[in-house]
Design a protein around this motif. Structure first.
Motif, PDB file in Angstrom:
ATOM      1  N   THR A 155       0.852  -1.193   0.000  1.00  0.00           N
ATOM      2  CA  THR A 155       0.000   0.000   0.000  1.00  0.00           C
ATOM      3  C   THR A 155       0.883   1.237   0.000  1.00  0.00           C
ATOM      4  O   THR A 155       1.792   1.358   0.817  1.00  0.00           O
ATOM      5  CB  THR A 155      -0.886   0.031   1.263  1.00  0.00           C
ATOM      6  OG1 THR A 155      -1.690  -1.127   1.287  1.00  0.00           O
ATOM      7  CG2 THR A 155      -1.747   1.282   1.299  1.00  0.00           C
ATOM      8  N   THR A 156       0.646   2.142  -0.925  1.00  0.00           N
ATOM      9  CA  THR A 156       1.269   3.469  -0.895  1.00  0.00           C
ATOM     10  C   THR A 156       0.167   4.458  -1.260  1.00  0.00           C
ATOM     11  O   THR A 156      -0.323   4.464  -2.379  1.00  0.00           O
ATOM     12  CB  THR A 156       2.464   3.595  -1.869  1.00  0.00           C
ATOM     13  OG1 THR A 156       2.038   3.272  -3.189  1.00  0.00           O
ATOM     14  CG2 THR A 156       3.601   2.685  -1.467  1.00  0.00           C
ATOM     15  N   ARG A 157      -0.202   5.257  -0.292  1.00  0.00           N
ATOM     16  CA  ARG A 157      -1.294   6.214  -0.494  1.00  0.00           C
ATOM     17  C   ARG A 157      -0.751   7.603  -0.188  1.00  0.00           C
ATOM     18  O   ARG A 157      -0.325   7.880   0.930  1.00  0.00           O
ATOM     19  CB  ARG A 157      -2.459   5.875   0.414  1.00  0.00           C
ATOM     20  CG  ARG A 157      -3.730   6.575  -0.007  1.00  0.00           C
ATOM     21  CD  ARG A 157      -4.962   6.087   0.719  1.00  0.00           C
ATOM     22  NE  ARG A 157      -5.045   4.631   0.704  1.00  0.00           N
ATOM     23  CZ  ARG A 157      -5.357   3.906   1.779  1.00  0.00           C
ATOM     24  NH1 ARG A 157      -5.589   4.474   2.939  1.00  0.00           N
ATOM     25  NH2 ARG A 157      -5.447   2.599   1.682  1.00  0.00           N
ATOM     26  N   GLY A 158      -0.777   8.451  -1.205  1.00  0.00           N
ATOM     27  CA  GLY A 158      -0.242   9.792  -1.075  1.00  0.00           C
ATOM     28  C   GLY A 158       0.868   9.982  -2.090  1.00  0.00           C
ATOM     29  O   GLY A 158       1.240   9.054  -2.806  1.00  0.00           O
ATOM     30  N   ARG A 159       1.389  11.171  -2.128  1.00  0.00           N
ATOM     31  CA  ARG A 159       2.429  11.502  -3.105  1.00  0.00           C
ATOM     32  C   ARG A 159       3.776  11.623  -2.402  1.00  0.00           C
ATOM     33  O   ARG A 159       3.959  12.489  -1.540  1.00  0.00           O
ATOM     34  CB  ARG A 159       2.065  12.813  -3.795  1.00  0.00           C
ATOM     35  CG  ARG A 159       2.964  13.120  -4.975  1.00  0.00           C
ATOM     36  CD  ARG A 159       2.523  14.357  -5.703  1.00  0.00           C
ATOM     37  NE  ARG A 159       1.185  14.138  -6.245  1.00  0.00           N
ATOM     38  CZ  ARG A 159       0.390  15.120  -6.629  1.00  0.00           C
ATOM     39  NH1 ARG A 159       0.752  16.369  -6.521  1.00  0.00           N
ATOM     40  NH2 ARG A 159      -0.800  14.863  -7.127  1.00  0.00           N
ATOM     41  N   PHE A 160       4.704  10.748  -2.765  1.00  0.00           N
ATOM     42  CA  PHE A 160       6.059  10.814  -2.221  1.00  0.00           C
ATOM     43  C   PHE A 160       6.684  12.144  -2.663  1.00  0.00           C
ATOM     44  O   PHE A 160       6.440  12.611  -3.773  1.00  0.00           O
ATOM     45  CB  PHE A 160       6.884   9.619  -2.737  1.00  0.00           C
ATOM     46  CG  PHE A 160       8.181   9.435  -2.036  1.00  0.00           C
ATOM     47  CD1 PHE A 160       8.230   8.793  -0.809  1.00  0.00           C
ATOM     48  CD2 PHE A 160       9.361   9.911  -2.589  1.00  0.00           C
ATOM     49  CE1 PHE A 160       9.438   8.637  -0.144  1.00  0.00           C
ATOM     50  CE2 PHE A 160      10.568   9.753  -1.937  1.00  0.00           C
ATOM     51  CZ  PHE A 160      10.604   9.113  -0.707  1.00  0.00           C
ATOM     52  N   PRO A 161       7.507  12.767  -1.796  1.00  0.00           N
ATOM     53  CA  PRO A 161       8.070  14.089  -2.129  1.00  0.00           C
ATOM     54  C   PRO A 161       8.863  14.096  -3.437  1.00  0.00           C
ATOM     55  O   PRO A 161       9.736  13.241  -3.654  1.00  0.00           O
ATOM     56  CB  PRO A 161       8.998  14.392  -0.938  1.00  0.00           C
ATOM     57  CG  PRO A 161       8.476  13.546   0.171  1.00  0.00           C
ATOM     58  CD  PRO A 161       7.926  12.313  -0.473  1.00  0.00           C
ATOM     59  N   ALA A 162       8.550  15.042  -4.282  1.00  0.00           N
ATOM     60  CA  ALA A 162       9.242  15.185  -5.566  1.00  0.00           C
ATOM     61  C   ALA A 162      10.712  15.518  -5.337  1.00  0.00           C
ATOM     62  O   ALA A 162      11.060  16.259  -4.415  1.00  0.00           O
ATOM     63  CB  ALA A 162       8.575  16.290  -6.388  1.00  0.00           C
ATOM     64  N   GLY A 163      11.565  14.952  -6.154  1.00  0.00           N
ATOM     65  CA  GLY A 163      12.987  15.253  -6.098  1.00  0.00           C
ATOM     66  C   GLY A 163      13.736  14.568  -4.976  1.00  0.00           C
ATOM     67  O   GLY A 163      14.908  14.855  -4.744  1.00  0.00           O
ATOM     68  N   VAL A 164      13.078  13.667  -4.253  1.00  0.00           N
ATOM     69  CA  VAL A 164      13.695  12.952  -3.142  1.00  0.00           C
ATOM     70  C   VAL A 164      13.675  11.460  -3.481  1.00  0.00           C
ATOM     71  O   VAL A 164      12.644  10.932  -3.901  1.00  0.00           O
ATOM     72  CB  VAL A 164      12.939  13.207  -1.816  1.00  0.00           C
ATOM     73  CG1 VAL A 164      13.522  12.391  -0.676  1.00  0.00           C
ATOM     74  CG2 VAL A 164      12.950  14.687  -1.480  1.00  0.00           C
ATOM     75  N   GLY A 165      14.814  10.785  -3.295  1.00  0.00           N
ATOM     76  CA  GLY A 165      14.877   9.353  -3.554  1.00  0.00           C
ATOM     77  C   GLY A 165      14.378   8.519  -2.388  1.00  0.00           C
ATOM     78  O   GLY A 165      13.645   7.553  -2.560  1.00  0.00           O
ATOM     79  N   HIS A 166      14.798   8.906  -1.185  1.00  0.00           N
ATOM     80  CA  HIS A 166      14.382   8.215   0.038  1.00  0.00           C
ATOM     81  C   HIS A 166      14.661   9.110   1.233  1.00  0.00           C
ATOM     82  O   HIS A 166      15.442  10.055   1.141  1.00  0.00           O
ATOM     83  CB  HIS A 166      15.082   6.855   0.195  1.00  0.00           C
ATOM     84  CG  HIS A 166      16.566   6.955   0.184  1.00  0.00           C
ATOM     85  ND1 HIS A 166      17.309   6.941  -0.980  1.00  0.00           N
ATOM     86  CD2 HIS A 166      17.456   7.083   1.190  1.00  0.00           C
ATOM     87  CE1 HIS A 166      18.591   7.054  -0.685  1.00  0.00           C
ATOM     88  NE2 HIS A 166      18.708   7.147   0.620  1.00  0.00           N
ATOM     89  N   ARG A 184      -0.494  11.749   4.849  1.00  0.00           N
ATOM     90  CA  ARG A 184      -1.492  12.813   4.984  1.00  0.00           C
ATOM     91  C   ARG A 184      -0.723  14.116   5.090  1.00  0.00           C
ATOM     92  O   ARG A 184       0.223  14.217   5.873  1.00  0.00           O
ATOM     93  CB  ARG A 184      -2.330  12.572   6.241  1.00  0.00           C
ATOM     94  CG  ARG A 184      -3.481  13.544   6.373  1.00  0.00           C
ATOM     95  CD  ARG A 184      -4.433  13.103   7.472  1.00  0.00           C
ATOM     96  NE  ARG A 184      -3.863  13.365   8.768  1.00  0.00           N
ATOM     97  CZ  ARG A 184      -4.364  14.239   9.647  1.00  0.00           C
ATOM     98  NH1 ARG A 184      -5.437  14.916   9.358  1.00  0.00           N
ATOM     99  NH2 ARG A 184      -3.795  14.410  10.796  1.00  0.00           N
ATOM    100  N   VAL A 185      -1.106  15.101   4.319  1.00  0.00           N
ATOM    101  CA  VAL A 185      -0.463  16.413   4.351  1.00  0.00           C
ATOM    102  C   VAL A 185      -1.292  17.321   5.236  1.00  0.00           C
ATOM    103  O   VAL A 185      -2.502  17.455   5.056  1.00  0.00           O
ATOM    104  CB  VAL A 185      -0.330  17.006   2.937  1.00  0.00           C
ATOM    105  CG1 VAL A 185       0.308  18.393   2.998  1.00  0.00           C
ATOM    106  CG2 VAL A 185       0.476  16.077   2.043  1.00  0.00           C
ATOM    107  N   ILE A 186      -0.610  17.916   6.225  1.00  0.00           N
ATOM    108  CA  ILE A 186      -1.271  18.821   7.158  1.00  0.00           C
ATOM    109  C   ILE A 186      -0.757  20.225   6.863  1.00  0.00           C
ATOM    110  O   ILE A 186       0.400  20.533   7.122  1.00  0.00           O
ATOM    111  CB  ILE A 186      -0.950  18.426   8.617  1.00  0.00           C
ATOM    112  CG1 ILE A 186      -1.361  16.978   8.855  1.00  0.00           C
ATOM    113  CG2 ILE A 186      -1.639  19.375   9.590  1.00  0.00           C
ATOM    114  CD1 ILE A 186      -0.862  16.413  10.152  1.00  0.00           C
ATOM    115  N   GLY A 187      -1.575  21.064   6.307  1.00  0.00           N
ATOM    116  CA  GLY A 187      -1.181  22.428   5.988  1.00  0.00           C
ATOM    117  C   GLY A 187      -0.327  22.489   4.732  1.00  0.00           C
ATOM    118  O   GLY A 187       0.017  21.488   4.132  1.00  0.00           O
TER     119      GLY A 187
END
Length: 171
Positions: A47-58, A162-165
């Motif tokens: 399960t992966t729900r949400g958008r992983f940060p752009a420009g970041v590998g890990h 979940r993104v808060i703000g």
């Protein structure tokens, strides 16, 4: 599996080895990145729900607080994390504020999310600061990577973000 962790947390550092593993897997990780607070929770594998940060590998999350789960006074934890922040900066690592906490918020540890650093390097850091493990977040999984005698053992799971703000488009 639990016996291996027991070796690492001997000497009364954790009375309940399965409980320690469960606490790490059930924890909520909050990361302050690009003006947003990201709240990351574990989920069933795959399960992966949400958008992983752009420009970041890990991302790895590490703290110096409460070494080997020994609760220290807040001021001592603050000083330990200051030393950790200086160590990360001296190594040229990009880090941002983070918090690891229990789902009900009764246990919280100020931490650092370290972007795109090698896992062995972060395990060295965790060992120097008396930590059981670090978190490793990738586009595919949220994992607990154990330090100490269990160095490199991985308990992986999926994740929900979940993104808060901040920027609503990242939700």
């Amino acid at each position: 599996m639990a016996d291996d962790v027991a070796d690492d947390v001997a000497d009364g550092m954790a009375d309940d080895v399965d409980g320690l593993r469960r606490a790490y897997l059930d924890a909520v990780v909050e990361i302050d990145l690009d003006g947003r607070r990201l709240e990351l929770t574990g989920a069933p594998r795959g399960t992966t729900r949400g958008r992983f940060p752009a420009g970041v590998g890990h991302v790895h999350v590490v703290t110096a607080c409460n070494p080997r789960s020994e609760v220290l006074p807040a001021e001592r934890n603050r000083m330990r994390n200051q030393a950790l922040a200086a160590e990360l900066a001296a190594a040229g690592l990009r880090s941002v504020p983070a918090v690891g906490r229990s789902p009900d918020g009764t246990w919280q540890e100020p931490s650092f999310a370290v972007l795109d650093a090698d896992t062995p390097l972060l395990l060295d850091v965790a060992d120097r600061h008396g930590q059981h493990a670090v978190y490793r977040w990738t586009p595919d999984e949220l994992a607990v990577v154990w330090a100490g005698r269990q160095r490199g053992r991985v308990d992986a799971q999926g994740w929900v973000l979940r993104v808060i703000g901040g920027d609503e488009r990242a939700r």
